[in-house]
Design a protein around this motif. Sequence first.
Motif, mmCIF file in Angstrom:
data_model
loop_
_atom_site.group_PDB
_atom_site.id
_atom_site.type_symbol
_atom_site.label_atom_id
_atom_site.label_comp_id
_atom_site.label_asym_id
_atom_site.label_seq_id
_atom_site.Cartn_x
_atom_site.Cartn_y
_atom_site.Cartn_z
ATOM 1 N N VAL A 1 -5.691 8.900 3.013
ATOM 2 C CA VAL A 1 -5.047 7.699 3.516
ATOM 3 C C VAL A 1 -5.257 6.603 2.482
ATOM 4 N N GLY A 2 -4.157 5.953 2.066
ATOM 5 C CA GLY A 2 -4.237 4.869 1.100
ATOM 6 C C GLY A 2 -3.970 3.536 1.774
ATOM 7 N N PRO A 3 -3.603 2.516 1.005
ATOM 8 C CA PRO A 3 -3.434 2.523 -0.448
ATOM 9 C C PRO A 3 -4.756 2.349 -1.186
ATOM 10 N N VAL A 4 -4.723 2.602 -2.509
ATOM 11 C CA VAL A 4 -5.910 2.420 -3.342
ATOM 12 C C VAL A 4 -5.550 1.549 -4.548
ATOM 13 N N PHE A 5 -6.575 0.955 -5.128
ATOM 14 C CA PHE A 5 -6.393 0.152 -6.330
ATOM 15 C C PHE A 5 -6.569 1.039 -7.550
ATOM 16 N N VAL A 6 -5.659 0.932 -8.515
ATOM 17 C CA VAL A 6 -5.669 1.838 -9.662
ATOM 18 C C VAL A 6 -5.766 1.109 -10.999
ATOM 19 N N ASP A 7 -6.115 -0.189 -10.973
ATOM 20 C CA ASP A 7 -6.252 -0.927 -12.218
ATOM 21 C C ASP A 7 -7.609 -1.611 -12.271
ATOM 22 N N GLU A 8 -8.009 -2.023 -13.469
ATOM 23 C CA GLU A 8 -9.334 -2.616 -13.681
ATOM 24 C C GLU A 8 -9.570 -3.852 -12.827
ATOM 25 N N LEU B 1 -1.555 1.284 -4.781
ATOM 26 C CA LEU B 1 -0.505 2.277 -4.584
ATOM 27 C C LEU B 1 -0.735 3.023 -3.279
ATOM 28 N N GLY B 2 0.353 3.336 -2.588
ATOM 29 C CA GLY B 2 0.289 4.126 -1.366
ATOM 30 C C GLY B 2 1.469 5.076 -1.326
ATOM 31 N N GLY B 3 1.543 5.897 -0.302
ATOM 32 C CA GLY B 3 2.690 6.781 -0.118
ATOM 33 C C GLY B 3 2.976 7.673 -1.312
ATOM 34 N N GLY B 4 4.278 7.802 -1.599
ATOM 35 C CA GLY B 4 4.711 8.658 -2.688
ATOM 36 C C GLY B 4 4.198 8.200 -4.036
ATOM 37 N N GLU B 5 4.077 6.881 -4.234
ATOM 38 C CA GLU B 5 3.561 6.371 -5.512
ATOM 39 C C GLU B 5 2.116 6.825 -5.724
ATOM 40 N N LEU B 6 1.338 6.814 -4.657
ATOM 41 C CA LEU B 6 -0.051 7.253 -4.781
ATOM 42 C C LEU B 6 -0.120 8.749 -5.056
ATOM 43 N N GLU B 7 0.736 9.526 -4.400
ATOM 44 C CA GLU B 7 0.759 10.969 -4.660
ATOM 45 C C GLU B 7 1.072 11.241 -6.127
ATOM 46 N N THR B 8 2.045 10.509 -6.674
ATOM 47 C CA THR B 8 2.413 10.682 -8.083
ATOM 48 C C THR B 8 1.242 10.321 -8.986
ATOM 49 N N TRP B 9 0.550 9.238 -8.658
ATOM 50 C CA TRP B 9 -0.587 8.796 -9.473
ATOM 51 C C TRP B 9 -1.713 9.823 -9.420
ATOM 52 N N LEU B 10 -2.008 10.324 -8.226
ATOM 53 C CA LEU B 10 -3.063 11.323 -8.084
ATOM 54 C C LEU B 10 -2.749 12.574 -8.896
ATOM 55 N N SER B 11 -1.509 12.988 -8.860
ATOM 56 C CA SER B 11 -1.082 14.147 -9.641
ATOM 57 C C SER B 11 -1.269 13.895 -11.134
ATOM 58 N N ALA B 12 -0.970 12.670 -11.558
ATOM 59 C CA ALA B 12 -1.117 12.314 -12.968
ATOM 60 C C ALA B 12 -2.567 12.329 -13.419
ATOM 61 N N GLN B 13 -3.487 12.159 -12.466
ATOM 62 C CA GLN B 13 -4.914 12.219 -12.800
ATOM 63 C C GLN B 13 -5.454 13.646 -12.761
ATOM 64 N N SER C 1 -3.129 19.301 -5.552
ATOM 65 C CA SER C 1 -2.259 19.133 -4.377
ATOM 66 C C SER C 1 -2.942 18.192 -3.394
ATOM 67 N N VAL C 2 -2.611 16.906 -3.495
ATOM 68 C CA VAL C 2 -3.163 15.917 -2.579
ATOM 69 C C VAL C 2 -2.005 15.179 -1.903
ATOM 70 N N GLN C 3 -1.960 15.244 -0.583
ATOM 71 C CA GLN C 3 -0.906 14.624 0.190
ATOM 72 C C GLN C 3 -1.411 13.297 0.734
ATOM 73 N N VAL C 4 -0.560 12.273 0.647
ATOM 74 C CA VAL C 4 -0.878 10.959 1.238
ATOM 75 C C VAL C 4 -0.281 10.942 2.630
ATOM 76 N N VAL C 5 -1.128 10.804 3.641
ATOM 77 C CA VAL C 5 -0.659 10.912 5.020
ATOM 78 C C VAL C 5 -0.712 9.568 5.752
#
Length: 220
Positions: A186-193, A199-211, A215-219
């Motif tokens: 469950v998001g959103p989370v902060f991804v900058d210094e 980021l939340g939802g689909g944007e967070l899923e994309t970011w997590l994948s990039a890291q 397979s992490v789903q944002v629910v």
Amino acid sequence: MSTYRRTSGDVLRWPGSPDARAALAEWFADSSAGAYLSGDFLDFRGADLSRLDLAGAYLANSQLAGVRFEDANLGGANLTNAEVRGADFSSADLTKADMVGCTAGEARFRSARLFAAHLDDAVLDGADLSHAILNSAKLYRTDLRGADLEYASLRWCTLGGTSMPTVLSGARMVGCQLDGAKGAVVGPVFVDEGATRSLGGGELETWLSAQGAESVQVVG
């Protein structure tokens, strides 16, 4: 590498509770190879147990709020349902520790080793886990709201499931390593210094994948 200690003279500060002091003294007196601290349901508040070799300690349901465990060895320790709010585990080794259901809000785990630790149902709101190693940890329903996970390693960890997600709302995750991570969050989370970009939802899923997440789903 840390040199862990196990003599009564190495206790930097003893707990206020006579029962907890007695449990520590009994453990120090037992020189057998399999000896472990038996402190379940005891009150260790006020203690500084930094750098002690507490591997396998049984501290389930114990009161550990504000206790210092800096650079201590708690590998394989049982802290199930323990109260550890505000405790300091900086640089401690909690490899394979059982921390299911513990309450650890505002606790400090900076640079701690939590490899394969069980943190299901644990409450770590506002905890400092920056630079911590949580590789292969289990985090079903773990509450990490507002936690500092900057530069932490969560490789191959299990971030809950769709009905038992890890709650990351407001957590800071810049620099996290998530290679092979699976689960649901469950998001959103902060991804900058500066913790200004969340980021939340689909944007967070994309970011997590990039890291590196597998397979992490944002629910939520």
